[in-house]
Design an enzyme around this catalytic site. Structure first.
Site, mmCIF file in Angstrom:
data_model
loop_
_atom_site.group_PDB
_atom_site.id
_atom_site.type_symbol
_atom_site.label_atom_id
_atom_site.label_comp_id
_atom_site.label_asym_id
_atom_site.label_seq_id
_atom_site.Cartn_x
_atom_site.Cartn_y
_atom_site.Cartn_z
ATOM 1 N N ARG A 47 74.544 -9.364 -37.477
ATOM 2 C CA ARG A 47 74.077 -8.873 -36.170
ATOM 3 C C ARG A 47 72.629 -9.275 -35.911
ATOM 4 O O ARG A 47 72.147 -9.213 -34.787
ATOM 5 C CB ARG A 47 74.249 -7.342 -36.069
ATOM 6 C CG ARG A 47 73.829 -6.744 -34.723
ATOM 7 C CD ARG A 47 74.424 -5.362 -34.435
ATOM 8 N NE ARG A 47 74.422 -4.495 -35.595
ATOM 9 C CZ ARG A 47 73.340 -3.850 -36.066
ATOM 10 N NH1 ARG A 47 72.183 -3.974 -35.451
ATOM 11 N NH2 ARG A 47 73.428 -3.091 -37.148
ATOM 12 N N TYR A 98 73.818 -11.749 -7.897
ATOM 13 C CA TYR A 98 75.102 -11.660 -8.594
ATOM 14 C C TYR A 98 75.547 -10.202 -8.622
ATOM 15 O O TYR A 98 74.769 -9.323 -8.985
ATOM 16 C CB TYR A 98 74.950 -12.220 -10.004
ATOM 17 C CG TYR A 98 76.179 -11.959 -10.823
ATOM 18 C CD1 TYR A 98 77.380 -12.591 -10.520
ATOM 19 C CD2 TYR A 98 76.164 -11.052 -11.869
ATOM 20 C CE1 TYR A 98 78.525 -12.318 -11.240
ATOM 21 C CE2 TYR A 98 77.311 -10.778 -12.599
ATOM 22 C CZ TYR A 98 78.486 -11.415 -12.280
ATOM 23 O OH TYR A 98 79.616 -11.136 -12.981
ATOM 24 N N ASP A 169 67.261 -15.622 -12.718
ATOM 25 C CA ASP A 169 68.627 -15.959 -13.128
ATOM 26 C C ASP A 169 68.860 -17.406 -12.699
ATOM 27 O O ASP A 169 68.999 -17.710 -11.517
ATOM 28 C CB ASP A 169 69.623 -15.001 -12.456
ATOM 29 C CG ASP A 169 71.065 -15.243 -12.910
ATOM 30 O OD1 ASP A 169 71.389 -16.373 -13.326
ATOM 31 O OD2 ASP A 169 71.875 -14.299 -12.830
ATOM 32 N N LYS A 194 79.067 -20.130 -17.325
ATOM 33 C CA LYS A 194 79.265 -20.988 -16.158
ATOM 34 C C LYS A 194 78.983 -22.460 -16.500
ATOM 35 O O LYS A 194 79.657 -23.018 -17.329
ATOM 36 C CB LYS A 194 78.416 -20.483 -15.000
ATOM 37 C CG LYS A 194 78.502 -18.959 -14.784
ATOM 38 C CD LYS A 194 79.879 -18.475 -14.341
ATOM 39 C CE LYS A 194 80.046 -16.957 -14.395
ATOM 40 N NZ LYS A 194 79.034 -16.176 -13.686
HETATM 41 C C1 LIG Z 1 78.585 -14.905 -13.717
HETATM 42 C C2 LIG Z 1 77.168 -14.628 -13.446
HETATM 43 C C3 LIG Z 1 76.472 -13.662 -14.180
HETATM 44 C C4 LIG Z 1 77.142 -12.792 -15.215
HETATM 45 O O1 LIG Z 1 77.454 -13.495 -16.373
HETATM 46 P P1 LIG Z 1 78.651 -13.089 -17.372
HETATM 47 O O2 LIG Z 1 78.603 -14.186 -18.384
HETATM 48 O O3 LIG Z 1 79.907 -13.025 -16.569
HETATM 49 O O4 LIG Z 1 78.305 -11.761 -17.947
HETATM 50 C C5 LIG Z 1 75.134 -13.500 -13.909
HETATM 51 N N1 LIG Z 1 74.500 -14.209 -12.953
HETATM 52 C C6 LIG Z 1 75.136 -15.130 -12.234
HETATM 53 C C7 LIG Z 1 74.381 -15.889 -11.186
HETATM 54 C C8 LIG Z 1 76.485 -15.373 -12.441
HETATM 55 O O5 LIG Z 1 77.119 -16.285 -11.688
#
Ligand SMILES: *Cc1c(COP(=O)(O)O)cnc(C)c1O
Length: 355
Positions: A47, A98, A169, A194
């Site tokens: 961990r 998001y 982000d 993504k």
């Molecule tokens: C999908 C997404 C997230 C969340 O990520 P997960 O891997 O699904 O937890 C955060 N920010 C953006 C812009 C996203 O498209």
């Protein structure tokens, strides 16, 4: 890879995060499946650390220009960043972000953990004004799914000048399209799920910072909250990352083509496309019913949530209850993949004309 040559991002994506070149060493890191380690110097427990995570972190940290930490999901990384807000502090964030992040901020607001201050990210003066007395500013540019673009250099400079912590982000851009740490962001966060991993086969997150004190706090959060990735997921993400430059180049070229054609389509009332990236949003003339019919009619595009995979996907965002009402009911978000652009066009055009 030699340390004393300055390679381009494409080369570093391919070459970093590999074992030292000693005779008999493997070309790439293994999937380190171990919950514990022989006592002594070095790794202690699964961990705390893992060498497969570290390989991924080496590549991602280098590309963003900081030091990376992998998390179990994008939301786990987002949650860790929001925890940097002091108790009762104020977080400035775009009206559209998001929706997972948005829901979490609302939840933390409801429970008095913090106060959310929503802004229009395209109104730079309003964002800067909202920074007064704020503790943290959260940015996404372009925003998901409205594709609003913020003036990141101006806002990040203002945040830094006021001592407001900034988190960007960077999921939609990847470090190949934007490097917010260079613009003054304190932390960059990613849904590695993504574009970075890119094959719709893992859920993973990461954050990157240049600030060693922040890195230590976020690392401690990951360890104590157990927000760790699985070694297998980290390995898949690293494997996907090797081709990010090629995938993104094709996806962006496809998206630019499709955005241009969609702008002239009789069945499309509105196209949102910031001029870069691989995400396009459209609003069909026929409204929600048409959008839903397009989701059912497409045969090549995958009707699914998520984005950034090699396969093109689309979905009507308001089918999610968490999506705010300011997002048009008929808005379809298109995540453009790396297929042949004519095939993508034909499928979409047919769906739009017959829906
Ligand atoms: C999908 C997404 C997230 C969340 O990520 P997960 O891997 O699904 O937890 C955060 N920010 C953006 C812009 C996203 O498209």
């Amino acid at each position: 890879m030699s340390e004393d040559v300055s390679y381009s991002p494409a080369t570093r994506l391919v070459g970093l995060g590999r074992p030292a070149r000693t005779p008999g060493a493997p070309a790439g890191p293994g999937i380190e499946l171990s919950s514990t380690y022989v006592a002594g110097d070095g790794p202690a427990y699964g961990r705390f650390t893992n060498r497969t995570w570290e390989a991924l972190e080496e590549v991602l940290g280098d590309l963003e220009g900081g030091s990376a930490l992998a998390f179990g999901s994008g939301m786990a990384a987002i949650s860790a960043c929001l925890e940097l807000t002091p108790q009762g502090g104020t977080v400035v964030l775009p009206q559209h972000v998001y929706n997972g992040c948005s829901s979490l901020v609302d939840e933390l607001d409801r429970t008095d953990r913090l106060t959310a201050r929503r802004v229009d990210p395209t109104d730079t003066a309003a964002v800067v004004a909202a920074l007064a007395d704020a503790d943290l500013v959260w940015l996404e540019s372009p925003t998901n799914p409205m594709l609003e673009v913020a003036d990141l250099p101006a806002i990040l400079a203002a945040a830094r000048g006021r001592g407001v912590l900034s988190v960007v982000d960077n999921t939609f851009n990847t470090p190949l399209l934007a490097r917010p740490l260079e613009l003054g962001a304190d932390v960059v966060v990613h849904s590695v799920t993504k574009f970075l991993a890119g094959h719709s086969d893992v859920v993973l997150g990461a954050l990157v910072t240049q600030d060693s004190a922040l890195h230590a706090r976020l690392h401690s959060h990951r360890t104590l909250h157990g927000a760790i990735p699985g070694p297998h997921e980290a390995w898949l993400a690293l494997r996907g990352l090797r081709t990010l430059h090629l995938r993104l180049e094709r996806a962006c070229a496809n998206a630019a083509q499709l955005a241009e054609r969609l702008a002239g389509h009789d069945a499309v009332a509105q196209v949102r496309y910031p001029g870069f990236g691989a995400i396009i949003c459209i609003e069909p003339v026929g409204g929600r019913a048409t959008a839903e019919q397009v989701e059912r009619t497409v045969r090549l595009w995958l009707p699914a949530t998520s984005l950034g995979g090699v396969e093109s996907m689309l979905e009507r965002r308001r089918r999610h209850a968490a999506e705010p009402e300011s997002v048009p009911d008929e808005l379809l978000r298109l995540s453009v993949g790396i297929e042949d652009v004519e095939d993508l066009w034909q499928d979409l055009d047919t769906a739009l004309r017959t829906s």
